[in-house]
Design an enzyme around this catalytic site. Sequence first.
Site, PDB file in Angstrom:
ATOM      1  N   LEU A 352       6.625   1.100  -3.267  1.00 13.09           N
ATOM      2  CA  LEU A 352       7.149  -0.260  -3.142  1.00 13.09           C
ATOM      3  C   LEU A 352       6.157  -1.171  -2.449  1.00 13.09           C
ATOM      4  O   LEU A 352       6.184  -2.362  -2.614  1.00 13.09           O
ATOM      5  CB  LEU A 352       8.467  -0.247  -2.359  1.00 13.09           C
ATOM      6  CG  LEU A 352       9.606   0.510  -3.016  1.00 13.09           C
ATOM      7  CD1 LEU A 352      10.827   0.469  -2.128  1.00 13.09           C
ATOM      8  CD2 LEU A 352       9.932  -0.078  -4.373  1.00 13.09           C
ATOM      9  N   GLY A 355       0.347   0.073   2.734  1.00 14.34           N
ATOM     10  CA  GLY A 355       0.037  -0.334   4.097  1.00 14.34           C
ATOM     11  C   GLY A 355       0.259   0.854   4.978  1.00 14.34           C
ATOM     12  O   GLY A 355      -0.104   1.967   4.622  1.00 14.34           O
ATOM     13  N   GLY A 356       0.890   0.619   6.135  1.00 13.82           N
ATOM     14  CA  GLY A 356       1.202   1.724   7.031  1.00 13.82           C
ATOM     15  C   GLY A 356       2.161   2.680   6.376  1.00 13.82           C
ATOM     16  O   GLY A 356       2.210   3.854   6.708  1.00 13.82           O
ATOM     17  N   ASP A 443       3.834  -5.318  14.615  1.00 15.47           N
ATOM     18  CA  ASP A 443       3.414  -5.866  13.324  1.00 15.47           C
ATOM     19  C   ASP A 443       4.599  -6.466  12.580  1.00 15.47           C
ATOM     20  O   ASP A 443       4.849  -6.155  11.419  1.00 15.47           O
ATOM     21  CB  ASP A 443       2.704  -4.796  12.490  1.00 15.47           C
ATOM     22  CG  ASP A 443       1.707  -5.401  11.501  1.00 15.47           C
ATOM     23  OD1 ASP A 443       1.394  -6.607  11.626  1.00 15.47           O
ATOM     24  OD2 ASP A 443       1.254  -4.682  10.592  1.00 15.47           O
TER      25      ASP A 443
END
Length: 641
Positions: A352, A355-356, A443
Amino acid sequence: MLARFSSLVVLVLLLVIHAASVAADGQFVHQGFAAAGLALDGLAVVTPDGLLALTNATDQAKAHAFHPAPLHFLSESAAARSFSTCFVFAIVSPYDELSSHGLAFVVSPTTNLSTANAGQYLGILNATNGTSTAGGRILSVELDTITDAEFHDINSNHVGVDVNSMISAQARPAGYYGDDGAFRELSLNSRKSMQLWVDYDGEARQLDVTLAPVQVSKPKRPLLSMAIDLSTVVADPVYVGFSAATGVLLTHHYMLGWSFSLDGPAPPLDFSKLPVVPRLGPKPRSKVLYVALPLATALLVAASLAAVLVIARRRRRYAEVREDWEEEFGPHRFAYKDLFRAIDGFEDRNLLGVGGGKGVRRRGGEHRPPSTPEPRPAAGLLRRRGELLLVYDYMANGSLDRFLYDRSRPVLSWHQRHWIIRGVASGLLYLHEDWEQVVVHRDVKASNVLLDREMNGRLGDFGLARLYDHGADPQTTRVVGTMGYLAPELVRDGKATPATDVFAFGAFLLEVVCGRRPIERDGHGDPVVLADRVIERHRGGSVLDVVDPRLAGSYDAAEVTLVVNLGVMCLHPWPDVRPSMRKVVHCLDSGQPVPDVSPSYSSYSMATLMQIQGFGSHAMPHDQSATSVGASSSTVFSEGR
Ligand SMILES: *[C@@H]1O[C@H](CO)[C@@H](O)[C@H](O)[C@H]1NC(C)=O
Ligand SMILES: *[C@@H]1O[C@H](CO)[C@@H](O)[C@H](O)[C@H]1NC(C)=O
Ligand SMILES: *[C@@H]1O[C@H](CO)[C@@H](O)[C@H](O)[C@H]1NC(C)=O
Ligand SMILES: *[C@@H]1O[C@H](CO)[C@@H](O)[C@H](O)[C@H]1NC(C)=O
């Protein structure tokens, strides 16, 4: 003298009660702990069959078990005496090969480790002196199952010797050397019993640590061997015992037997007399994952009373069985292989977002919309070899930024935006205040907000999150986060705090209201700071000008004004002026107007600049745009998405 005498009395009493557990002063054997009389605190309990359960399935908790009598580790000439100890332990977690945090053999001047922290501090030290090497006089041999970069951990399955610090003086991956000289790996949290020997040779001034499975006799070659003069480390007298701590993974740390001797080898343990490590209950399943309950498991479960209930319900409605499991075992437990299977082995087509974290596709199950935004940030999580996997309820709609910026997506109504904002706010409040430890997300941004089918917003991507205790001073760390969301003081000194999260949340609020990124570029490629635009209008008394034109004027003006005002307040350059998340949630829920705190500076970026430079920082990013910038050698910025 008195201490020696009283310990003798205790030992003699024990001799009467339990012949197996006693010998001379400075020597003891416990095959099981029923009569050991250890000094316990925290979660530690001795079960009726003699198992020392240091921790149970409680998160962020610690436990200690000490031999009650002090021991003289130093000789009359103040040289450190030889000692030898052997213990049998087992680490049992509901996840395969994942547990938190670990346990340790401890030589301490006190049995009162009440100020120590759980989690990565293993109940031995705390955030104040977790890495100091001075004072304390505490020696520990840790069995650590989580990699903590902060403590330079070598991996998530190691044995280390710690001297007044959680940074190991020496550490080795868990395992042992066979007689053939070959190294054999062991998994500390394999749920299997293992033995550990700690032997100190006072003359040679050498500490040896040796690990082995229970069925293997003591390997000749130690796992770890270290030259150390303990007379410079330990106090006199000392207490010997164990410390264990859990983090977010619900782990049991068990001790089955323990022998100890000063000036000689630890007496051998008789494995046939040791208590048995309890089997973990039936493997937890979750509604999040579509995993058919195998017949075998059903049969196994049928043996227990619980199964009667489960099967009775199952006749009625299969989906409800999942709900029951969920309730009974809590939401946090996933086996890696179940997860792997459920999402087809992390195939890219199920991704989806990148990133992290990766998005996870749910394959079944029911979902009812909550009546209020749910504070729970993730449905579950697991850690595996340095990876942290977060399991969310299926986030059918992906991340929020796509709805804000991808013109092919339907426009989010104001009502939906407001709902998402409240969900994220309550998630952040939960992280900041409702845990035993403060979690700073670090973040917060639209691309880290995931949306489920009902458009409930959940804060995701804890790749950068850090824990620290309430009231504690966060340690200075690397500056991480995303440009446009970084509070000035975070850029300046790298300290992520709840207030820096609030700043990012402020940027997020404006982003959601305006449908614009915190930093964009104008036609000339010059950066345009959203906060400045908004504050300009705010001061001119026309905040509604900034509302996303895609909303076509259809919104609740009072709510929008409140959210913009909150955003401005959260973005205040001075952390003290920013509201707490509790205050933010209160304002959002009550609709209570927000006090006007807009500063008298010409612009927030100006004030920000002043703040950064006023403190003489060299950490000023050279580019205010949303591109990757470096601020110091260890600085990481990720691009705003
Ligand atoms: C864990 O131990 C503590 C203290 O003994 C107890 O209060 C708690 O209920 C236990 N939790 C579980 C899940 O057994
Ligand atoms: C442990 O030490 C703390 C202070 O560091 C003290 O408040 C507490 O009462 C002590 N506990 C015991 C059991 O002595
Ligand atoms: C660490 O422990 C000391 C006492 O041992 C205590 O004074 C201090 O407040 C503790 N720090 C934290 C962050 O808990
Ligand atoms: C940790 O700090 C506290 C006080 O700040 C001190 O009492 C304790 O001995 C320290 N422990 C170590 C191992 O340095």
